[in-house]
Scaffold this motif. Sequence first.
Motif, PDB file in Angstrom:
ATOM      1  N   LEU A 197      -0.741 -12.491   8.189  1.00 32.99           N
ATOM      2  CA  LEU A 197      -0.186 -11.297   7.561  1.00 32.99           C
ATOM      3  C   LEU A 197       0.352 -10.339   8.609  1.00 32.99           C
ATOM      4  N   LEU A 198       1.562  -9.863   8.396  1.00 32.70           N
ATOM      5  CA  LEU A 198       2.216  -8.868   9.248  1.00 32.70           C
ATOM      6  C   LEU A 198       2.474  -7.621   8.425  1.00 32.70           C
ATOM      7  N   LYS A 199       2.547  -6.478   9.087  1.00 32.10           N
ATOM      8  CA  LYS A 199       2.802  -5.223   8.382  1.00 32.10           C
ATOM      9  C   LYS A 199       4.222  -4.728   8.659  1.00 32.10           C
ATOM     10  N   ILE A 200       4.876  -4.306   7.592  1.00 34.91           N
ATOM     11  CA  ILE A 200       6.181  -3.656   7.701  1.00 34.91           C
ATOM     12  C   ILE A 200       6.116  -2.396   6.856  1.00 34.91           C
ATOM     13  N   GLY A 201       6.515  -1.268   7.425  1.00 32.02           N
ATOM     14  CA  GLY A 201       6.511   0.007   6.710  1.00 32.02           C
ATOM     15  C   GLY A 201       7.903   0.343   6.211  1.00 32.02           C
ATOM     16  N   ILE A 202       7.985   0.736   4.943  1.00 30.65           N
ATOM     17  CA  ILE A 202       9.273   1.011   4.295  1.00 30.65           C
ATOM     18  C   ILE A 202       9.227   2.381   3.638  1.00 30.65           C
ATOM     19  N   VAL A 203      10.321   3.113   3.758  1.00 35.60           N
ATOM     20  CA  VAL A 203      10.508   4.376   3.041  1.00 35.60           C
ATOM     21  C   VAL A 203      11.620   4.130   2.033  1.00 35.60           C
ATOM     22  N   ILE A 204      11.344   4.416   0.779  1.00 34.72           N
ATOM     23  CA  ILE A 204      12.319   4.213  -0.291  1.00 34.72           C
ATOM     24  C   ILE A 204      12.954   5.551  -0.654  1.00 34.72           C
ATOM     25  N   ASN A 230      19.063   4.763  -3.871  1.00 30.45           N
ATOM     26  CA  ASN A 230      18.781   3.321  -3.919  1.00 30.45           C
ATOM     27  C   ASN A 230      18.896   2.678  -2.537  1.00 30.45           C
ATOM     28  N   THR A 231      18.283   3.310  -1.549  1.00 28.02           N
ATOM     29  CA  THR A 231      18.292   2.791  -0.185  1.00 28.02           C
ATOM     30  C   THR A 231      16.860   2.729   0.338  1.00 28.02           C
ATOM     31  N   TYR A 232      16.700   2.048   1.462  1.00 29.98           N
ATOM     32  CA  TYR A 232      15.404   2.002   2.115  1.00 29.98           C
ATOM     33  C   TYR A 232      15.602   2.127   3.613  1.00 29.98           C
ATOM     34  N   ARG A 233      14.537   2.537   4.284  1.00 28.47           N
ATOM     35  CA  ARG A 233      14.534   2.626   5.738  1.00 28.47           C
ATOM     36  C   ARG A 233      13.221   2.046   6.228  1.00 28.47           C
ATOM     37  N   VAL A 234      13.236   1.463   7.399  1.00 26.14           N
ATOM     38  CA  VAL A 234      12.043   0.857   7.980  1.00 26.14           C
ATOM     39  C   VAL A 234      11.435   1.833   8.970  1.00 26.14           C
ATOM     40  N   PHE A 235      10.135   2.136   8.780  1.00 23.34           N
ATOM     41  CA  PHE A 235       9.491   3.061   9.721  1.00 23.34           C
ATOM     42  C   PHE A 235       8.458   2.368  10.603  1.00 23.34           C
ATOM     43  N   TYR A 236       8.107   1.124  10.280  1.00 27.72           N
ATOM     44  CA  TYR A 236       7.115   0.437  11.101  1.00 27.72           C
ATOM     45  C   TYR A 236       7.328  -1.067  11.054  1.00 27.72           C
ATOM     46  N   TYR A 296       0.837  -1.192   0.000  1.00 29.34           N
ATOM     47  CA  TYR A 296       0.000   0.000   0.000  1.00 29.34           C
ATOM     48  C   TYR A 296       0.878   1.250   0.000  1.00 29.34           C
ATOM     49  N   LEU A 297       0.493   2.230  -0.808  1.00 33.88           N
ATOM     50  CA  LEU A 297       1.175   3.517  -0.852  1.00 33.88           C
ATOM     51  C   LEU A 297       0.578   4.417   0.217  1.00 33.88           C
ATOM     52  N   VAL A 298       1.405   4.935   1.102  1.00 37.20           N
ATOM     53  CA  VAL A 298       0.955   5.841   2.153  1.00 37.20           C
ATOM     54  C   VAL A 298       1.122   7.281   1.697  1.00 37.20           C
ATOM     55  N   SER A 299       2.304   7.616   1.223  1.00 31.11           N
ATOM     56  CA  SER A 299       2.591   8.922   0.622  1.00 31.11           C
ATOM     57  C   SER A 299       3.793   8.718  -0.288  1.00 31.11           C
ATOM     58  N   ASP A 300       4.345   9.789  -0.824  1.00 31.95           N
ATOM     59  CA  ASP A 300       5.463   9.646  -1.752  1.00 31.95           C
ATOM     60  C   ASP A 300       6.582   8.816  -1.141  1.00 31.95           C
ATOM     61  N   ASN A 301       6.904   7.697  -1.781  1.00 29.96           N
ATOM     62  CA  ASN A 301       7.993   6.798  -1.392  1.00 29.96           C
ATOM     63  C   ASN A 301       7.833   6.174  -0.009  1.00 29.96           C
ATOM     64  N   VAL A 302       6.619   6.195   0.546  1.00 30.70           N
ATOM     65  CA  VAL A 302       6.346   5.580   1.839  1.00 30.70           C
ATOM     66  C   VAL A 302       5.296   4.494   1.618  1.00 30.70           C
ATOM     67  N   TYR A 303       5.637   3.267   2.002  1.00 29.44           N
ATOM     68  CA  TYR A 303       4.783   2.116   1.716  1.00 29.44           C
ATOM     69  C   TYR A 303       4.606   1.256   2.960  1.00 29.44           C
ATOM     70  N   ILE A 304       3.470   0.550   2.992  1.00 28.97           N
ATOM     71  CA  ILE A 304       3.230  -0.464   4.009  1.00 28.97           C
ATOM     72  C   ILE A 304       3.003  -1.776   3.277  1.00 28.97           C
ATOM     73  N   GLY A 305       3.803  -2.763   3.621  1.00 29.33           N
ATOM     74  CA  GLY A 305       3.669  -4.074   3.005  1.00 29.33           C
ATOM     75  C   GLY A 305       3.093  -5.067   3.985  1.00 29.33           C
ATOM     76  N   GLU A 306       2.210  -5.917   3.489  1.00 32.86           N
ATOM     77  CA  GLU A 306       1.689  -7.008   4.302  1.00 32.86           C
ATOM     78  C   GLU A 306       2.386  -8.285   3.842  1.00 32.86           C
ATOM     79  N   ILE A 307       3.128  -8.877   4.758  1.00 32.25           N
ATOM     80  CA  ILE A 307       3.889 -10.084   4.431  1.00 32.25           C
ATOM     81  C   ILE A 307       3.319 -11.268   5.206  1.00 32.25           C
TER      82      ILE A 307
END
Length: 186
Positions: A165-172, A177-183, A147-158
């Motif tokens: 299903l678990l949620k992990i939030g990623i900022v790209i 070419n890096t990522y950071r975990v926000f949730y 799911y797209l939250v805002s520009d380059n901020v996503y929540i993935g259900e794995i």
Amino acid sequence: MNEERNKLIKFAIVFMFIILLIFLVVTFISNMVKDYKDSKQTAVESIENIDEYIIKENIITETEVKESNLVKDYKTFYTLQNAINNYISALLEGKYDKTYSITTQDIRAKYDKATYVEKIKAYTQENFVGYDSDDIYDNVDNLKYLYLVSDNVYIGEIENISGELLKIGIVINSAENTYRVFYVEI
């Protein structure tokens, strides 16, 4: 005449070297300031109720139509799947300190490093390590929804080892070419 010319050339070289050195110092300092600001910036307003950022279907109200923010773009989906797989691989390898270094201010404001490491160890054991030696977590194609939250901020259900299903939030950061975990649900 040649001596004056040589002095002038030496002066010009020294002057250009000093200008270049000043430019490099200013660039270095501005990059440090930018990195510091990025590390203090939060990805979302609050990670307390992360479900509010996910719209799973079109919702029509009297005043607005909210469209689903489900990501269907192939490249984006697989880029984020790769990032999440790398994060989970680091957890499975026990590199908890490394995973803390890629978290955003959202997680760092909530947990100090020791608390995060303690909670993420329990999270990893609960969701990715099986009770039997036969249960091995398959860290491939585990991203089910993005799911797209805002520009380059996503929540993935794995999917975890139990199929939940678990949620992990990623900022790209596409530029670097890096990522950071926000949730993470810890």
